[in-house]
Design an enzyme around this catalytic site. Structure first.
Site, PDB file in Angstrom:
ATOM      1  N   VAL A   1      13.455 -40.954 -25.308  1.00  0.00           N
ATOM      2  CA  VAL A   1      12.232 -40.151 -25.150  1.00  0.00           C
ATOM      3  C   VAL A   1      11.961 -39.344 -26.426  1.00  0.00           C
ATOM      4  O   VAL A   1      10.810 -39.073 -26.769  1.00  0.00           O
ATOM      5  CB  VAL A   1      12.364 -39.207 -23.928  1.00  0.00           C
ATOM      6  N   SER A   2      13.012 -38.974 -27.146  1.00  0.00           N
ATOM      7  CA  SER A   2      12.879 -38.105 -28.326  1.00  0.00           C
ATOM      8  C   SER A   2      11.898 -38.697 -29.342  1.00  0.00           C
ATOM      9  O   SER A   2      11.875 -39.909 -29.558  1.00  0.00           O
ATOM     10  CB  SER A   2      14.245 -37.918 -28.997  1.00  0.00           C
TER      11      SER A   2
ATOM     12  N   ARG B   1       4.302 -35.717 -35.101  1.00  0.00           N
ATOM     13  CA  ARG B   1       5.555 -36.276 -34.603  1.00  0.00           C
ATOM     14  C   ARG B   1       6.472 -36.649 -35.764  1.00  0.00           C
ATOM     15  O   ARG B   1       7.689 -36.577 -35.662  1.00  0.00           O
ATOM     16  CB  ARG B   1       5.278 -37.501 -33.729  1.00  0.00           C
TER      17      ARG B   1
ATOM     18  N   ALA C   1      18.974 -30.784 -22.349  1.00  0.00           N
ATOM     19  CA  ALA C   1      18.675 -30.049 -21.106  1.00  0.00           C
ATOM     20  C   ALA C   1      17.487 -29.118 -21.312  1.00  0.00           C
ATOM     21  O   ALA C   1      17.407 -28.053 -20.714  1.00  0.00           O
ATOM     22  CB  ALA C   1      19.909 -29.269 -20.654  1.00  0.00           C
ATOM     23  N   GLY C   2      16.572 -29.533 -22.180  1.00  0.00           N
ATOM     24  CA  GLY C   2      15.355 -28.752 -22.410  1.00  0.00           C
ATOM     25  C   GLY C   2      14.339 -29.074 -21.329  1.00  0.00           C
ATOM     26  O   GLY C   2      14.698 -29.496 -20.222  1.00  0.00           O
ATOM     27  N   ASN C   3      13.062 -28.909 -21.667  1.00  0.00           N
ATOM     28  CA  ASN C   3      12.016 -29.094 -20.658  1.00  0.00           C
ATOM     29  C   ASN C   3      11.974 -30.519 -20.108  1.00  0.00           C
ATOM     30  O   ASN C   3      11.978 -30.727 -18.899  1.00  0.00           O
ATOM     31  CB  ASN C   3      10.652 -28.736 -21.257  1.00  0.00           C
TER      32      ASN C   3
ATOM     33  N   HIS D   1       2.929 -44.279 -29.817  1.00  0.00           N
ATOM     34  CA  HIS D   1       2.727 -43.219 -28.837  1.00  0.00           C
ATOM     35  C   HIS D   1       1.530 -42.375 -29.247  1.00  0.00           C
ATOM     36  O   HIS D   1       1.380 -42.023 -30.408  1.00  0.00           O
ATOM     37  CB  HIS D   1       4.001 -42.369 -28.812  1.00  0.00           C
TER      38      HIS D   1
ATOM     39  N   GLY E   1      14.261 -33.000 -20.472  1.00  0.00           N
ATOM     40  CA  GLY E   1      15.556 -33.448 -19.950  1.00  0.00           C
ATOM     41  C   GLY E   1      15.870 -32.853 -18.590  1.00  0.00           C
ATOM     42  O   GLY E   1      16.246 -33.571 -17.654  1.00  0.00           O
TER      43      GLY E   1
ATOM     44  N   ARG F   1      -1.845 -40.855 -18.518  1.00  0.00           N
ATOM     45  CA  ARG F   1      -2.909 -39.934 -18.944  1.00  0.00           C
ATOM     46  C   ARG F   1      -4.265 -40.632 -18.880  1.00  0.00           C
ATOM     47  O   ARG F   1      -5.233 -40.083 -18.335  1.00  0.00           O
ATOM     48  CB  ARG F   1      -2.620 -39.467 -20.379  1.00  0.00           C
TER      49      ARG F   1
HETATM   50  N1  LIG Z   1       8.138 -40.110 -25.753  1.00  0.00           N
HETATM   51  C1  LIG Z   1       7.308 -39.248 -25.205  1.00  0.00           C
HETATM   52  O1  LIG Z   1       6.291 -39.625 -24.647  1.00  0.00           O
HETATM   53  C2  LIG Z   1       7.638 -37.775 -25.237  1.00  0.00           C
HETATM   54  C3  LIG Z   1       6.955 -36.874 -24.411  1.00  0.00           C
HETATM   55  C4  LIG Z   1       7.335 -35.528 -24.438  1.00  0.00           C
HETATM   56  C5  LIG Z   1       8.347 -35.094 -25.302  1.00  0.00           C
HETATM   57  N2  LIG Z   1       8.957 -35.988 -26.115  1.00  0.00           N
HETATM   58  C6  LIG Z   1      10.035 -35.589 -27.029  1.00  0.00           C
HETATM   59  O2  LIG Z   1      11.192 -35.317 -26.249  1.00  0.00           O
HETATM   60  C7  LIG Z   1      12.046 -34.403 -26.942  1.00  0.00           C
HETATM   61  C8  LIG Z   1      12.422 -33.250 -26.016  1.00  0.00           C
HETATM   62  O3  LIG Z   1      11.291 -32.469 -25.685  1.00  0.00           O
HETATM   63  P1  LIG Z   1      11.483 -31.102 -24.861  1.00  0.00           P
HETATM   64  O4  LIG Z   1      10.131 -30.569 -24.596  1.00  0.00           O
HETATM   65  O5  LIG Z   1      12.432 -31.309 -23.742  1.00  0.00           O
HETATM   66  O6  LIG Z   1      12.196 -30.197 -25.962  1.00  0.00           O
HETATM   67  P2  LIG Z   1      13.180 -28.965 -25.703  1.00  0.00           P
HETATM   68  O7  LIG Z   1      13.250 -28.226 -26.992  1.00  0.00           O
HETATM   69  O8  LIG Z   1      12.755 -28.222 -24.476  1.00  0.00           O
HETATM   70  O9  LIG Z   1      14.582 -29.648 -25.394  1.00  0.00           O
HETATM   71  C9  LIG Z   1      15.345 -30.332 -26.319  1.00  0.00           C
HETATM   72  C10 LIG Z   1      16.789 -30.065 -26.000  1.00  0.00           C
HETATM   73  O10 LIG Z   1      17.608 -30.890 -26.833  1.00  0.00           O
HETATM   74  C11 LIG Z   1      18.785 -30.146 -27.079  1.00  0.00           C
HETATM   75  N3  LIG Z   1      19.552 -30.700 -28.188  1.00  0.00           N
HETATM   76  C12 LIG Z   1      19.364 -30.535 -29.518  1.00  0.00           C
HETATM   77  N4  LIG Z   1      20.320 -31.198 -30.199  1.00  0.00           N
HETATM   78  C13 LIG Z   1      21.120 -31.805 -29.277  1.00  0.00           C
HETATM   79  C14 LIG Z   1      22.268 -32.629 -29.365  1.00  0.00           C
HETATM   80  N5  LIG Z   1      22.789 -32.983 -30.545  1.00  0.00           N
HETATM   81  N6  LIG Z   1      22.838 -33.047 -28.222  1.00  0.00           N
HETATM   82  C15 LIG Z   1      22.317 -32.702 -27.011  1.00  0.00           C
HETATM   83  N7  LIG Z   1      21.237 -31.925 -26.866  1.00  0.00           N
HETATM   84  C16 LIG Z   1      20.637 -31.481 -27.998  1.00  0.00           C
HETATM   85  C17 LIG Z   1      18.272 -28.730 -27.336  1.00  0.00           C
HETATM   86  O11 LIG Z   1      19.297 -27.767 -27.222  1.00  0.00           O
HETATM   87  C18 LIG Z   1      17.209 -28.608 -26.260  1.00  0.00           C
HETATM   88  O12 LIG Z   1      17.731 -28.045 -25.060  1.00  0.00           O
HETATM   89  C19 LIG Z   1      11.244 -33.991 -28.188  1.00  0.00           C
HETATM   90  O13 LIG Z   1      11.650 -34.771 -29.288  1.00  0.00           O
HETATM   91  C20 LIG Z   1       9.806 -34.317 -27.818  1.00  0.00           C
HETATM   92  O14 LIG Z   1       8.988 -34.530 -28.947  1.00  0.00           O
HETATM   93  C21 LIG Z   1       8.624 -37.308 -26.100  1.00  0.00           C
END
Ligand SMILES: NC(=O)c1ccc[n+]([C@@H]2O[C@H](COP(=O)([O-])OP(=O)(O)OC[C@H]3O[C@@H](n4cnc5c(N)ncnc54)[C@H](O)[C@@H]3O)[C@@H](O)[C@H]2O)c1
Length: 309
Positions: free
Chosen positions: A119-120, A89, A10-12, A176, A14, A152
């Site tokens: 996405v992670s 990454r 539920a971060g940015n 990526h 999600g 992009r």
């Molecule tokens: N594939 C892509 O193109 C792309 C683009 C942007 C971001 N990302 C990746 O997406 C991920 C999330 O980015 P973000 O900016 O939302 O980060 P963020 O830190 O805002 O959010 C991540 C969330 O995951 C939660 N979390 C951690 N462990 C967990 C678990 N075991 N179960 C459930 N939730 C858990 C954290 O509490 C946090 O709220 C990162 O790995 C980032 O690198 C990938």
């Protein structure tokens, strides 16, 4: 509209993904899961209360557990830690692999028929962890990267050409960001090859900017990384599946011989529909593109092998 879509993390990325899914009315229930107590509950409640204004009926639910997610048709996994300035990454590898493993075990138990959109980061290895732990077929495990990278690239092309972004089609393969392989010969403006409209130096500059698109945003934000375009990209994939649109996007998919490669996730042209990955389209590649793809595939095998599952 499907019954339940879950977004883990539920971060940015999600939270924005959940909001976009609700606003598009793609599911009756949108479940937001996070390990931090209160955050998914608070964000979900806040989003749900925007329904009367935005005009959606989806019930957004926040939770720290998985019971509410049971029977999800699609699960978007964004859990993990995000890249900080100066961090690659791959630095994220071990931490996020542990997180995606734990999430995948829960999803396998509660939503055994779900289609996963990962996405992670690092994306390709996280896809592998999710596929390995759930045991889901390749049709139901996809990674989001190419939709974002092409968005992009298309944005930069549209500005350079001063034409609508809607008329620009682009396709990238590979990994990526810095590991993507842009297919310039398949990049067109309403069917016109982009090489007829821009010189090689300009194209190189725009490709470079797209490659570093994530880092450019991180450099501005200082803390955290991009999430508006990444969430839009993930939701475009969700929508193609829910609405059975048969859209063709670059997605990370498990290769079984396509492009001469097997046993890894790599960005390739994928047709998405109700069943998830419905087809990988093997476009013709130049010798240089083939070499670049093989090089990236080699580079991916090391981190994949380093993961203890
Ligand atoms: N594939 C892509 O193109 C792309 C683009 C942007 C971001 N990302 C990746 O997406 C991920 C999330 O980015 P973000 O900016 O939302 O980060 P963020 O830190 O805002 O959010 C991540 C969330 O995951 C939660 N979390 C951690 N462990 C967990 C678990 N075991 N179960 C459930 N939730 C858990 C954290 O509490 C946090 O709220 C990162 O790995 C980032 O690198 C990938």
């Amino acid at each position: 509209m499907t019954e339940t879509i879950t977004v883990v993390g539920a971060g940015n990325v999600g939270a924005t993904t959940a909001q976009r899914i609700a606003e598009k009315g793609l599911a009756r229930r949108v479940v937001l899961v996070d390990v931090v107590e209160g955050i998914p509950q608070g964000k979900a409640l806040d989003q749900w209360e925007s329904g009367p204004i935005e005009g959606f009926d989806s019930r957004v639910i926040g939770t720290n557990g998985y019971e509410e997610t049971a029977g999800s048709s699609i699960v978007v996994i964004t859990a993990g830690i995000a890249r900080k300035p100066g961090m690659s990454r791959d630095d994220l590898l071990a931490t996020n692999a542990g997180i995606v493993r734990q999430v995948s075990e829960q999803i396998r138990r509660t939503s055994p028929d779900a289609i996963l959109i990962i996405v992670s980061n690092p994306l390709d290895v996280m896809c592998y962890v999710a596929k390995h732990v759930t045991g889901f077929p390749r049709e139901r495990v996809l990674g989001m990267a190419g939709v974002l990278d092409t968005a992009r690239f298309r944005s930069f092309l549209s500005e350079a050409l001063d034409v609508s972004v809607n008329d620009i089609q682009a396709m990238v393969l590979g990994g990526h960001g810095d590991t993507m392989v842009p297919l310039i010969s398949y990049t067109t403006v309403s069917g016109i090859p982009v090489r007829q409209l821009l010189d090689a130096a300009t194209l190189d500059r725009l490709v470079d900017r797209a490659r570093n698109g994530g880092a450019e945003v991180v450099a501005h934000l200082k803390t955290g990384s991009a999430y508006y375009a990444p969430s839009a990209a993930a939701v475009q994939m969700v929508e193609a599946i829910v609405r059975d649109q048969k859209r063709v996007f670059p997605c990370a998919a498990w290769l079984e011989g396509e492009f001469g490669l097997s046993g890894l996730f790599l960005g390739v042209p994928c047709k998405l529909g109700r069943r998830g990955l419905e087809r990988i389209i093997e476009v013709e590649l130049s010798a240089d593109e083939r070499t670049a793809l093989a090089k990236i595939a080699d580079a991916f095998r090391g981190p994949m092998a380093a993961i203890k599952l």
